[in-house]
Design a protein around this motif. Sequence first.
Motif, PDB file in Angstrom:
ATOM      1  N   SER A  44      19.937 -25.942 -56.974  1.00  0.00           N
ATOM      2  CA  SER A  44      19.638 -25.079 -58.212  1.00  0.00           C
ATOM      3  C   SER A  44      18.690 -24.066 -58.010  1.00  0.00           C
ATOM      4  CB  SER A  44      19.643 -25.871 -59.335  1.00  0.00           C
ATOM      5  OG  SER A  44      20.754 -26.981 -59.375  1.00  0.00           O
ATOM      6  N   PHE A  45      18.471 -23.142 -58.816  1.00  0.00           N
ATOM      7  CA  PHE A  45      17.608 -22.024 -58.953  1.00  0.00           C
ATOM      8  C   PHE A  45      17.123 -21.859 -60.339  1.00  0.00           C
ATOM      9  CE2 PHE A  45      20.460 -21.516 -55.273  1.00  0.00           C
ATOM     10  CZ  PHE A  45      19.534 -21.149 -54.519  1.00  0.00           C
ATOM     11  N   VAL A  46      15.716 -21.521 -60.259  1.00  0.00           N
ATOM     12  CA  VAL A  46      15.020 -21.083 -61.796  1.00  0.00           C
ATOM     13  C   VAL A  46      14.530 -19.670 -61.628  1.00  0.00           C
ATOM     14  CG1 VAL A  46      13.276 -21.531 -63.326  1.00  0.00           C
ATOM     15  CG2 VAL A  46      14.516 -23.510 -62.225  1.00  0.00           C
ATOM     16  N   LYS A  47      15.041 -18.860 -62.424  1.00  0.00           N
ATOM     17  CA  LYS A  47      14.502 -17.358 -62.561  1.00  0.00           C
ATOM     18  C   LYS A  47      13.488 -17.336 -63.534  1.00  0.00           C
ATOM     19  CE  LYS A  47      16.162 -12.595 -62.456  1.00  0.00           C
ATOM     20  NZ  LYS A  47      15.141 -12.226 -63.441  1.00  0.00           N
ATOM     21  N   LEU A  61       9.481 -26.397 -66.982  1.00  0.00           N
ATOM     22  CA  LEU A  61      10.330 -25.058 -67.331  1.00  0.00           C
ATOM     23  C   LEU A  61       9.330 -24.289 -68.390  1.00  0.00           C
ATOM     24  CD1 LEU A  61      13.964 -25.972 -67.565  1.00  0.00           C
ATOM     25  CD2 LEU A  61      12.738 -24.964 -65.450  1.00  0.00           C
ATOM     26  N   LYS A  62       9.402 -23.169 -68.703  1.00  0.00           N
ATOM     27  CA  LYS A  62       8.656 -22.431 -69.641  1.00  0.00           C
ATOM     28  C   LYS A  62       9.804 -21.370 -70.293  1.00  0.00           C
ATOM     29  CE  LYS A  62       4.579 -21.866 -66.418  1.00  0.00           C
ATOM     30  NZ  LYS A  62       3.744 -21.065 -65.954  1.00  0.00           N
ATOM     31  N   MET A  63       9.160 -21.193 -71.496  1.00  0.00           N
ATOM     32  CA  MET A  63      10.071 -20.102 -72.169  1.00  0.00           C
ATOM     33  C   MET A  63      10.659 -18.717 -71.548  1.00  0.00           C
ATOM     34  SD  MET A  63       9.090 -18.290 -75.847  1.00  0.00           S
ATOM     35  CE  MET A  63       8.088 -17.241 -75.250  1.00  0.00           C
ATOM     36  N   PHE A 101      39.794 -13.493 -52.832  1.00  0.00           N
ATOM     37  CA  PHE A 101      40.462 -14.847 -52.771  1.00  0.00           C
ATOM     38  C   PHE A 101      39.356 -15.882 -52.836  1.00  0.00           C
ATOM     39  CE2 PHE A 101      41.745 -18.247 -49.941  1.00  0.00           C
ATOM     40  CZ  PHE A 101      43.138 -18.515 -50.252  1.00  0.00           C
ATOM     41  N   ILE A 102      40.054 -16.891 -53.686  1.00  0.00           N
ATOM     42  CA  ILE A 102      39.064 -18.162 -54.063  1.00  0.00           C
ATOM     43  C   ILE A 102      39.294 -19.084 -52.939  1.00  0.00           C
ATOM     44  CG2 ILE A 102      38.440 -19.784 -55.669  1.00  0.00           C
ATOM     45  CD1 ILE A 102      39.555 -17.682 -57.727  1.00  0.00           C
ATOM     46  N   GLU A 103      38.524 -19.312 -52.101  1.00  0.00           N
ATOM     47  CA  GLU A 103      38.429 -20.369 -51.108  1.00  0.00           C
ATOM     48  C   GLU A 103      38.298 -21.698 -51.478  1.00  0.00           C
ATOM     49  OE1 GLU A 103      39.025 -20.333 -47.700  1.00  0.00           O
ATOM     50  OE2 GLU A 103      39.084 -18.147 -47.511  1.00  0.00           O
ATOM     51  N   ASP A 104      37.513 -21.870 -52.351  1.00  0.00           N
ATOM     52  CA  ASP A 104      37.240 -23.275 -52.928  1.00  0.00           C
ATOM     53  C   ASP A 104      37.175 -23.336 -54.593  1.00  0.00           C
ATOM     54  OD1 ASP A 104      36.683 -26.021 -52.818  1.00  0.00           O
ATOM     55  OD2 ASP A 104      34.766 -25.918 -52.017  1.00  0.00           O
ATOM     56  N   ASP A 105      36.977 -24.473 -54.908  1.00  0.00           N
ATOM     57  CA  ASP A 105      36.965 -24.655 -56.516  1.00  0.00           C
ATOM     58  C   ASP A 105      35.218 -23.964 -56.666  1.00  0.00           C
ATOM     59  OD1 ASP A 105      39.214 -26.019 -57.069  1.00  0.00           O
ATOM     60  OD2 ASP A 105      38.442 -27.773 -56.466  1.00  0.00           O
ATOM     61  N   MET A 106      35.260 -23.388 -57.759  1.00  0.00           N
ATOM     62  CA  MET A 106      33.870 -22.798 -58.018  1.00  0.00           C
ATOM     63  C   MET A 106      33.393 -22.973 -59.532  1.00  0.00           C
ATOM     64  SD  MET A 106      33.940 -19.340 -55.960  1.00  0.00           S
ATOM     65  CE  MET A 106      35.320 -18.492 -56.856  1.00  0.00           C
ATOM     66  N   THR A 107      32.272 -23.714 -59.682  1.00  0.00           N
ATOM     67  CA  THR A 107      31.832 -23.688 -61.076  1.00  0.00           C
ATOM     68  C   THR A 107      30.042 -23.181 -60.732  1.00  0.00           C
ATOM     69  OG1 THR A 107      33.039 -25.481 -61.503  1.00  0.00           O
ATOM     70  CG2 THR A 107      31.110 -25.350 -62.781  1.00  0.00           C
ATOM     71  N   VAL A 108      29.746 -22.413 -62.010  1.00  0.00           N
ATOM     72  CA  VAL A 108      28.087 -22.196 -62.313  1.00  0.00           C
ATOM     73  C   VAL A 108      28.122 -22.250 -63.730  1.00  0.00           C
ATOM     74  CG1 VAL A 108      29.017 -19.679 -62.457  1.00  0.00           C
ATOM     75  CG2 VAL A 108      26.681 -20.117 -61.968  1.00  0.00           C
ATOM     76  N   VAL A 109      27.094 -22.855 -63.980  1.00  0.00           N
ATOM     77  CA  VAL A 109      26.425 -23.152 -65.384  1.00  0.00           C
ATOM     78  C   VAL A 109      24.886 -22.457 -65.457  1.00  0.00           C
ATOM     79  CG1 VAL A 109      25.810 -24.981 -67.186  1.00  0.00           C
ATOM     80  CG2 VAL A 109      27.817 -25.031 -65.457  1.00  0.00           C
ATOM     81  N   VAL A 110      24.755 -21.754 -66.408  1.00  0.00           N
ATOM     82  CA  VAL A 110      23.651 -21.091 -66.495  1.00  0.00           C
ATOM     83  C   VAL A 110      22.870 -21.452 -67.969  1.00  0.00           C
ATOM     84  CG1 VAL A 110      22.184 -18.671 -66.536  1.00  0.00           C
ATOM     85  CG2 VAL A 110      24.283 -18.947 -65.043  1.00  0.00           C
ATOM     86  N   ALA A 111      21.573 -21.928 -67.904  1.00  0.00           N
ATOM     87  CA  ALA A 111      20.943 -22.063 -69.298  1.00  0.00           C
ATOM     88  C   ALA A 111      19.824 -21.452 -69.430  1.00  0.00           C
ATOM     89  CB  ALA A 111      20.893 -23.629 -69.013  1.00  0.00           C
ATOM     90  N   LYS A 112      19.468 -20.964 -70.352  1.00  0.00           N
ATOM     91  CA  LYS A 112      18.000 -20.194 -70.630  1.00  0.00           C
ATOM     92  C   LYS A 112      17.371 -21.163 -71.593  1.00  0.00           C
ATOM     93  CE  LYS A 112      16.391 -15.645 -72.347  1.00  0.00           C
ATOM     94  NZ  LYS A 112      16.694 -14.314 -72.814  1.00  0.00           N
ATOM     95  N   VAL A 113      15.976 -21.203 -71.429  1.00  0.00           N
ATOM     96  CA  VAL A 113      15.139 -21.896 -72.114  1.00  0.00           C
ATOM     97  C   VAL A 113      14.522 -21.001 -73.135  1.00  0.00           C
ATOM     98  CG1 VAL A 113      13.150 -23.379 -72.196  1.00  0.00           C
ATOM     99  CG2 VAL A 113      14.781 -23.600 -70.385  1.00  0.00           C
ATOM    100  N   ASP A 114      14.434 -20.981 -74.494  1.00  0.00           N
ATOM    101  CA  ASP A 114      14.116 -20.182 -75.590  1.00  0.00           C
ATOM    102  C   ASP A 114      13.056 -21.191 -76.420  1.00  0.00           C
ATOM    103  OD1 ASP A 114      14.800 -17.596 -74.799  1.00  0.00           O
ATOM    104  OD2 ASP A 114      16.526 -18.045 -75.646  1.00  0.00           O
TER     105      ASP A 114
END
Length: 824
Positions: free
Chosen positions: A705-708, A738-740, A795-808
């Motif tokens: 996972s990645f945190v921006k 995590l931070k705001m 073309f969609i090679e595989d099942d794909m899911t992405v969930v993005v969450a923002k901390v406020d």
Amino acid sequence: MSRTGKNTVNPNSDLVAMNRGPLALSRWTSKLKTWVEHVFFRWGFVIALVGFLLGRAYILTNILPFALPFFAAVYIMKRDKIALAFLAVMGGAFTVSIENTTFTFASIFMFFIYNIVFGRFTTKTVGLVPFQVFLSALTAHLSVVYFQQGSLILYDVFMSTIEAGLSFVLTMIFLQSVPLLTERKGKQQSLETEEIVCLIILLASVLTGTTDWFLYHLSIQHIFTRYLVLLAAYVAGATIGSTVGVVTGLILSLANVASLYQLSLLAFSGLLGGLLKEGKRIGVGLGLLIGTSLIALYVDKQADIAVTLLESVVAIIMFLLTPKFIMEKLAKFVPGTNEHSTDQQQYLRRMRDVTSNKITQFANVFQALSGSFAVYGYVEEEDQEKEADIFLSGITAKTCQTCFKREQCWAVNFDKTYDYLREIMQETQEGTLQRNTKLMREWDKYCVRGTRVTELINQELFHFYNEQKLKKQMMEGRRLVAEQLLGVSKVMEDFAKEIQREKENHQIQEEQILEAFREFGIEIGHVDIYCLDQGNVDIEMTIPTASNQRGECEKLLAPMLSDILKETIVVKLEEPSQYPNGYSNVCFGSAKTFSIDTGLATAAKGGGLVSGDSYSTMELSIGKYAIAISDGMGNGERAHRESKETLKLLQKILQSGIDETIAIKSINSILSLRTTEEIFTTLDLAMIDLRDASAKFLKIGSTPSFVKRGDRVIKIEASNLPMGMIQDFEVDVVSEQLKMGDILIMMSDGIFEGPKHVENHEMWMKRKVKELQTEDPQEIADILMEEVIRSRNGFIEDDMTVVVAKVDKTMPKWATIPVFSKQA
């Protein structure tokens, strides 16, 4: 006397003597209470007294509607006291006249006749008792009048019907009120409104039987009716006091028209006494004196006012001499009184303690079971050595026991023989024995049965290691069960402590909040503060429904509380009143320090409708926010079912309060034992604490996972095998603060490994995340999904899911309103 001629004095003798008096008084009072209850309830003195007075009671000079309904109620409710009730009723009627005695006996006789007749047609005769009483009273009255006069006229029929109708109504009333006088009601039970009214009617009917009783020109009836009103006003307040006065005065006026003014006197005295209840017994007695004086002067100017006042004074003296425990016991049965509330709270506290103890006992049982399983939950190296020795002992028992060189090998050269066997055993296990020609030559020279021993080891070793593997699996399963039981025990212990947590005393703070709101011009019913801990405020208020028609609780009360308590307060729950002008119950609590805004995007392989990926976002009751992605093995319906079932189990376990590590191990155990097929599932779980934004990441076979955070991109990864692959594994937990403003991006392997012609997927994903120009979670999810699909030419090679969450940071909807008052 001592030898010196002085008295010996015990310094504690005075103290013992002082304590002995109160103890003796307490024991005597307890014995008196027991004896009184024994006489009144077990011996039936109450039934005898009530029956005697009701046998004497009448209304309008010749109507006797009380005796038969009371006898019928005792016959139904307390059949073992039926003989006592019959003698009491007949004795009371005999003291009035022979005619009353005749009618009472005739009506009871007819009741038995009709009871036998009704019993032939149905066994459920309780509901038919009022009808039996009606027919019995009507038949008895007409029969007695016919035998006395020789004929019947319309007036006799009319009066008999009225008397039978009153008996019908009184029967239904006495069926509810007689058990209240003849049985001791449980402490936790209270009287309903209908029961209170029926009891008042019964007591007023009983006092009707004292109509002709006087003591030095003072009416016994007037004294006891006013005493009854005083008790009701002091115990239950103005409402019940005035009700008792009205009902009692009405029944007395029916018995004697000259006593009609008693209706106004008793009702007004009960109302005044209840309003002056704050003045204790003196205040209630003063209310009776004021009511007696005003009504006597206004209604009965010609009568002897001194006698009326003296009757009230005697009633007040009796009221003042009534023991305190009687008042308290009566108050416990009346809803709304402090004694009733205290008794209910004690009952609820006892129930709470019992429930908490039961839960604690169950927690101890689970803890003991966990300890029992944990004893056999680990496989030590020493145990493996012992198992190997046992295996070799079995081999030697089949070969060496009959060998002539047994003593030479195992007595003289024990270590050398044992080392040879262990080495052969290890080489056989690794499959290198046949290639180790040196060992085989040495062994053949050393042992005369070398070939036989080697073959036997080769044959038995396979079964030995299968048994070892099975035993290890069982032990690992026991260890997992021990951890699960320990987790359940911990949850139950915490729940028991939560039940035991008393409402803290915040009376001063409650008064300050009430004062602040009222100075602001807001009407509040009452305030209950359960907790004022920072970040865990729990306050309940009752406010008029009309005051919250435009959301005043959210717009005014919560901002004012935020200023008083110096933290953000929001409305947690609002229960509107069921009545137009009633009160609503509103719960206020602390707003979480941080909030999570999420966005997601998902696509199935080949653009299908069913994806093997599943996702879930949930806010847990423990103040945490959970984000999870599960990827089932393969694609399609089966993979979707496996991943969805994994998240469903995870959600249920996490909501119960069990630690997330134990939850994942439990799910892994279930998946690995549920089927023999190779079905694996990945899980990517993030647990974010909404109080301080600390996060825990548990990655089971999932992608990073990645945190921006501004211009930085932080990678979060862990090395764990997918669930269901092996039974026992250690879960690596990665913690991150995590931070705001941080943006968390979680994805399945279809997104991470989806871009075509990319050698380093990690660098590609970091670059795409760093180049993002938006901070909206949904837009980020859509952009990443689109980038991956574009790299594959749509073309969609595989099942794909992405969930993005923002901390406020949690921003209140309404600004705080300053309150110029003492802060809570």
